[in-house]
Scaffold this motif. Structure first.
Motif, PDB file in Angstrom:
ATOM      1  N   MET A 188     -33.055  19.410  26.459  1.00  0.00           N
ATOM      2  CA  MET A 188     -32.500  19.075  27.778  1.00  0.00           C
ATOM      3  C   MET A 188     -31.275  19.912  28.128  1.00  0.00           C
ATOM      4  O   MET A 188     -30.858  19.958  29.282  1.00  0.00           O
ATOM      5  CB  MET A 188     -32.193  17.580  27.891  1.00  0.00           C
ATOM      6  CG  MET A 188     -31.013  17.086  27.092  1.00  0.00           C
ATOM      7  SD  MET A 188     -31.322  17.085  25.317  1.00  0.00           S
ATOM      8  CE  MET A 188     -32.701  15.966  25.235  1.00  0.00           C
ATOM      9  N   PHE A 189     -30.696  20.605  27.148  1.00  0.00           N
ATOM     10  CA  PHE A 189     -29.540  21.462  27.401  1.00  0.00           C
ATOM     11  C   PHE A 189     -29.935  22.939  27.551  1.00  0.00           C
ATOM     12  O   PHE A 189     -29.079  23.816  27.585  1.00  0.00           O
ATOM     13  CB  PHE A 189     -28.516  21.312  26.279  1.00  0.00           C
ATOM     14  CG  PHE A 189     -27.777  19.999  26.308  1.00  0.00           C
ATOM     15  CD1 PHE A 189     -26.627  19.842  27.062  1.00  0.00           C
ATOM     16  CD2 PHE A 189     -28.247  18.912  25.590  1.00  0.00           C
ATOM     17  CE1 PHE A 189     -25.947  18.635  27.104  1.00  0.00           C
ATOM     18  CE2 PHE A 189     -27.578  17.691  25.620  1.00  0.00           C
ATOM     19  CZ  PHE A 189     -26.425  17.554  26.377  1.00  0.00           C
ATOM     20  N   LEU A 190     -31.236  23.196  27.635  1.00  0.00           N
ATOM     21  CA  LEU A 190     -31.703  24.570  27.818  1.00  0.00           C
ATOM     22  C   LEU A 190     -31.374  25.074  29.228  1.00  0.00           C
ATOM     23  O   LEU A 190     -31.249  24.290  30.166  1.00  0.00           O
ATOM     24  CB  LEU A 190     -33.211  24.641  27.592  1.00  0.00           C
ATOM     25  CG  LEU A 190     -33.707  24.415  26.159  1.00  0.00           C
ATOM     26  CD1 LEU A 190     -35.213  24.224  26.140  1.00  0.00           C
ATOM     27  CD2 LEU A 190     -33.288  25.568  25.254  1.00  0.00           C
ATOM     28  N   PRO A 191     -31.263  26.392  29.405  1.00  0.00           N
ATOM     29  CA  PRO A 191     -31.019  26.953  30.740  1.00  0.00           C
ATOM     30  C   PRO A 191     -32.314  27.068  31.535  1.00  0.00           C
ATOM     31  O   PRO A 191     -33.413  27.010  30.975  1.00  0.00           O
ATOM     32  CB  PRO A 191     -30.459  28.338  30.424  1.00  0.00           C
ATOM     33  CG  PRO A 191     -31.156  28.722  29.145  1.00  0.00           C
ATOM     34  CD  PRO A 191     -31.285  27.431  28.351  1.00  0.00           C
ATOM     35  N   GLN A 192     -32.194  27.231  32.843  1.00  0.00           N
ATOM     36  CA  GLN A 192     -33.325  27.511  33.724  1.00  0.00           C
ATOM     37  C   GLN A 192     -32.880  28.519  34.783  1.00  0.00           C
ATOM     38  O   GLN A 192     -31.760  28.442  35.282  1.00  0.00           O
ATOM     39  CB  GLN A 192     -33.834  26.231  34.403  1.00  0.00           C
ATOM     40  CG  GLN A 192     -34.466  25.235  33.455  1.00  0.00           C
ATOM     41  CD  GLN A 192     -35.021  24.007  34.170  1.00  0.00           C
ATOM     42  OE1 GLN A 192     -34.734  23.780  35.341  1.00  0.00           O
ATOM     43  NE2 GLN A 192     -35.818  23.220  33.461  1.00  0.00           N
ATOM     44  N   ASN A 193     -33.786  29.442  35.103  1.00  0.00           N
ATOM     45  CA  ASN A 193     -33.504  30.476  36.094  1.00  0.00           C
ATOM     46  C   ASN A 193     -33.661  29.888  37.495  1.00  0.00           C
ATOM     47  O   ASN A 193     -34.768  29.561  37.925  1.00  0.00           O
ATOM     48  CB  ASN A 193     -34.471  31.651  35.880  1.00  0.00           C
ATOM     49  CG  ASN A 193     -34.195  32.820  36.797  1.00  0.00           C
ATOM     50  OD1 ASN A 193     -34.182  32.682  38.012  1.00  0.00           O
ATOM     51  ND2 ASN A 193     -34.005  33.991  36.199  1.00  0.00           N
ATOM     52  N   GLU A 194     -32.533  29.725  38.207  1.00  0.00           N
ATOM     53  CA  GLU A 194     -32.540  29.026  39.493  1.00  0.00           C
ATOM     54  C   GLU A 194     -33.471  29.686  40.503  1.00  0.00           C
ATOM     55  O   GLU A 194     -34.266  29.001  41.168  1.00  0.00           O
ATOM     56  CB  GLU A 194     -31.120  28.969  40.073  1.00  0.00           C
ATOM     57  CG  GLU A 194     -31.063  28.245  41.405  1.00  0.00           C
ATOM     58  CD  GLU A 194     -29.651  28.058  41.925  1.00  0.00           C
ATOM     59  OE1 GLU A 194     -29.485  27.345  42.928  1.00  0.00           O
ATOM     60  OE2 GLU A 194     -28.711  28.620  41.315  1.00  0.00           O
TER      61      GLU A 194
END
Length: 551
Positions: A188-194
């Protein structure tokens, strides 16, 4: 602060199988004449989602751990090491503000750089109530304003996380968190490319072609149903030189006899054994036993469809919790080395700050098998309800082993508790996740594996406010203790430890859950398989360092 990773019944989430085949295992030290770096595995459950903020289970957690990467990841020693963070953070004097530098060579699988804003965007999505993430509470009490945002009392831009520049991330904590590095390695703390997520909209993470990856592998050949998928080495990964495997092929196999046949035929490289099948492999050099931090228990739903269930009665819960022979269950059904559990927190998880005594050892057995006592509690409960009998449904996965487990429990409970009628409802794992989220069940055999080595990781599951509760469990004195554990106790480790011991006693004294067993894994693994990371906490497996030993 615990990942809502529902576990497949019996905890068989990766490479599970059984033994009916007459042929023996291939025990050669390498794949004959092969230098191909390819691993073949099986799962017993589908991938419910590849959206990291919506992940709820161990299968998804394991997959994401291998195709994505947060600020830290667990290494082969089960220690968090730097991942997307290029160096350890700068920490303010009060210990509440962490400033991270993101790796200059960290990229997404489409070539975009991984930036600080990728973390800001993802973390805001996580706590945004419109997202509906069941993992949002993991950030509550950790990152500033997370709880208030998730309650709809603040806007997401008030979350205590900020991109100072493209490669500098500032994180403001609510209070000191002893296990912050472990948390930051979780899905749940992973990044995501907006830009990518926004462009894809509802298609984002719906299959392997509609997701981005920044980890050791990329996910391929997953059509969204989860019946099969593959991992391929990610050449854009910052540490690609460390990754030895080119491909990992995964198929969902729910029939254990089929799985063991695949292993014996050399088509699968590593599997878990269960039940009576373990005994048929005794003496096989491929057989190993591995402890886990996973504890399984009866989860009693006290309210269904807006109405109290018979399980809202404490005596009924105590009766069921004490009416089945855990020792016999472990030996005759599981047969994989798993141990009976008489508490929630597992053995081997954590030791006291001064005594160095393990939590489980110090708190002892809190809810044990006692048929006579169970029958007395049942009589009291039925009298309090004003009925002669009750009917309850036991929710089960649809795998072969899950069905055997449920049938054993059904037999034990109905035999030992006159007046109790138990029916079984067997559904696919992803359906059980949905049923749990809608709280549309009476009893289910649930499981939890630790994300970090602290008892709070288990105890917080049953706070009234915890979105994972999904059973209408509410014990004010329990909540009050856990509130102290996460706030005022942080500066007094001894008091924090003692309050956690007391909290577990309260939870089990009211039989809010019914502990069953602590899982051990019986593993068959080909000798040529090297360095699969097997984690006691967090995601179950890492393949970053794995390889196939060649001739």
């Amino acid at each position: 602060m615990k990942n809502i990773k529902l576990m497949s019944l019996l905890g068989i989430t990766l490479v599970s199988s059984a033994v009916l085949a007459a042929c023996g295992s291939n025990t050669e030290g390498s794949k004959s004449g092969s230098t191909t770096q390819e691993l073949n595995l099986i799962e017993t459950a589908e991938i419910p989602t590849m959206d990291s903020v919506l992940n709820t289970d161990t299968v998804g957690s394991t997959v994401m751990n291998n195709v994505m990467e947060g600020l830290y990841r667990l290494n082969l020693k089960n220690e968090p090491e730097l991942a997307m963070a290029s160096e350890e953070p700068t920490i303010s004097e009060d210990g509440l503000t962490y400033t991270f530098k993101i790796r200059e060579d960290a990229n997404w699988s489409n070539g975009d750089p991984v930036t600080a804003n990728d973390f800001v965007f993802s973390w805001r999505r996580l706590v945004d109530p419109d997202t509906g993430s069941q993992s949002a509470y993991m950030m509550e009490g950790v990152v500033e304003n997370a709880a208030e945002i998730n309650k709809g009392e603040m806007e997401t831009d008030q979350l205590g996380v900020k991109a100072i520049d493209d490669k500098t991330l500032e994180v403001r904590l609510v209070s000191k968190v002893p296990y912050i590095k472990d948390l930051l390695s979780l899905s749940m703390f992973l990044p995501q490319n907006e830009e990518y997520v926004t462009e894809k909209g509802s298609k984002y993470a719906s299959n392997s072609d509609n997701a981005l990856y920044n980890g050791p592998f990329v996910l391929t050949k997953w059509d969204g149903t989860g019946l099969s998928w593959s991992y391929e080495k990610n050449d854009t990964y910052w540490d690609a030189d460390t990754v030895k495997l080119d491909d990992i092929n995964v198929d969902v196999v729910k029939e254990t006899s089929t799985a063991i046949n695949l292993y014996d035929a050399g088509e699968i490289d590593s599997i878990k054994l269960s039940g009576e099948y373990v005994q048929t492999k005794q003496g096989d050099p491929d057989l190993k036993s591995e402890p886990t931090s996973s504890v399984f228990y009866f989860k009693y739903n006290q309210e269904r469809n807006g109405q109290p269930t018979p399980l809202a009665n404490e005596n009924i819960r105590k009766a069921i919790s004490m009416a089945f022979d855990k020792e016999a269950y472990a030996k005759t059904v599981l047969q994989n080395g798993s141990l009976p559990a008489n508490g929630l927190v597992p053995s081997g998880l954590a030791k006291g700050p001064s005594t160095e005594q393990e939590f489980r050892e110090e708190n002892g057995d809190l809810l044990v098998y006692d048929k006579e006592a169970a029958q007395e509690y049942m009589k009291k409960g039925l009298a309090e309800l004003g009925v002669d009998s009750i009917k309850l449904e036991l929710l089960s996965d649809d795998s072969e082993n899950a069905k055997k487990s449920s049938e054993y429990m059904q037999g034990q409970l109905m035999q030992n508790l006159p007046g109790l009628d138990i029916s079984i409802r067997s559904v696919p794992f992803n359906v059980r996740i949905d049923v749990n989220s809608r709280q549309d069940y009476d009893i289910q055999m649930a499981g939890w594996g630790a994300d970090f080595s602290d008892p709070i990781n288990f105890l917080e599951l049953f706070e009234t406010s915890n979105s994972n509760n999904k059973a209408s469990i509410s014990i004010p004195e329990y909540d009050a203790l856990l509130e102290k554990v996460g706030t005022t106790d942080l500066n007094d480790p001894e008091k924090r430890w003692n309050d956690m011991l007391e909290a577990e006693k309260i939870l089990l004294d009211q039989a809010a859950i019914g502990p069953i067993y602590q899982r051990y894994n019986a593993i068959l693994e080909k000798p040529y398989v090297q360095n699969i990371g097997k984690h006691l906490v967090g995601p179950e497996y890492s393949y970053k360092w794995a390889s196939i030993k060649s001739n």
